[in-house]
Write an enzyme that holds these catalytic residues in place. Structure first.
Site, short mmCIF file in Angstrom:
data_model
loop_
_atom_site.label_atom_id
_atom_site.label_comp_id
_atom_site.label_asym_id
_atom_site.label_seq_id
_atom_site.Cartn_x
_atom_site.Cartn_y
_atom_site.Cartn_z
N THR A 73 5.09 -7.25 -8.33
CA THR A 73 4.59 -8.62 -8.38
C THR A 73 4.53 -9.10 -9.82
O THR A 73 4.91 -10.23 -10.13
CB THR A 73 3.20 -8.70 -7.73
N ASP A 102 -3.49 0.46 -11.92
CA ASP A 102 -2.12 0.86 -11.55
C ASP A 102 -1.32 1.22 -12.80
O ASP A 102 -0.58 2.22 -12.81
CB ASP A 102 -1.43 -0.22 -10.74
N ARG A 103 -1.48 0.43 -13.86
CA ARG A 103 -0.80 0.75 -15.12
C ARG A 103 -1.33 2.07 -15.69
O ARG A 103 -0.56 2.91 -16.15
CB ARG A 103 -1.00 -0.37 -16.13
N LEU A 144 0.86 -1.18 0.00
CA LEU A 144 0.00 0.00 0.00
C LEU A 144 0.90 1.23 0.00
O LEU A 144 1.76 1.37 0.86
CB LEU A 144 -0.90 0.01 1.24
#
Length: 250
Positions: free
Chosen positions: A127, A104-105, A12
């Site tokens: 990840t 996120d991308r 996070l």
């Protein structure tokens, strides 16, 4: 004060804006969400005058719901979720179905390209390891492959005799050719990742006839950077910067 949270597969991250001044607060393991410890670690406990909270998440539904509940309890407000869009701030998504591009991308794409004058390549190593490219405000698309930890765990789980392999807590100094299994896995996955990134950049620059400014992000990017042919700018909080630009566009 505005607060921004990015909930990823492993960590996070958080940032805040106070009096129009942006500050990256850092990253914590997502396990700290359950009992609210992330607030104290990120120095967000006992805050006053929080006007808006924004978040994006690629984590599971239950982890995302837990984060929302902790935010509601701590700040007495409901956070605004930011999601992938067909276009934002002048940047167009290159995905056939924009909503299937990981948020996120998308936020990293926005953070890297909104103010860019040259083509941009974004490499995120976490990840998963992702590559995205933007030319003239148009996202061309990208790639997703396993990140370093996933590759190493896959070898551990699926290869006889490696069931005791543990991911090292610190990156060790490696020789070019390894003389033990642990270093063979470490070095092999690093070279695989570096060669992959170099090949994608080379082929895309040859295909487009353009030179890319390269930006790296993600928790494992710096371990790969020495193997990359091109110079990269490292921006740890690239996703949060993208979220900030989205919020400013409202």
């Amino acid at each position: 004060m505005k607060i921004f949270f990015e909930l990823g597969n492993s960590r996070l991250k958080a940032a805040c804006v106070v009096n129009n001044s942006y500050e990256f607060l850092g990253a914590v393991d997502k396990s700290l969400i359950e009992d609210g410890q992330f607030l104290e670690v990120l120095q967000l406990n006992n805050l006053e005058q929080v006007t808006n909270i924004y978040f994006c998440s690629v984590a599971s539904a239950d982890k995302t719901a837990l984060l929302i509940e902790q935010i509601k309890q701590s700040f007495k407000c409901y956070p605004t979720e930011l999601t992938s869009q067909p276009s934002c701030c002048g940047i167009k998504s290159g995905y056939d179905q924009f909503n299937l591009l990981g948020v996120d991308r998308w936020m990293s794409i926005l953070g890297a390209s909104i103010d860019a004058s040259n083509p941009v390549m974004i490499v995120s190593v976490g990840t998963a390891m992702t590559i995205d490219a933007v030319i003239d405000t148009k996202h061309l698309g990208g790639f997703i492959v396993p990140g370093l930890s996933l590759m190493r765990r896959s070898l551990s789980l699926n290869t006889a005799g490696l069931d005791c392999y543990d991911e090292p807590t610190e990156q060790k100094e490696l020789k070019l050719m390894a003389t033990n299994t642990e270093n063979a896995i470490l070095g092999g996955t690093l070279y695989m990742a570096g060669s992959y990134i170099n090949a994608v950049i080379r082929d895309l620059e040859n295909e487009t006839g353009r030179k890319f400014d390269c930006i790296g992000t993600g928790g494992d990017f710096l371990s790969i950077e020495p193997l990359l042919d091109k110079s990269f700018s490292y921006v740890e909080d690239l996703t949060l910067i993208g979220m900030l630009k989205v919020a400013e566009s409202f």
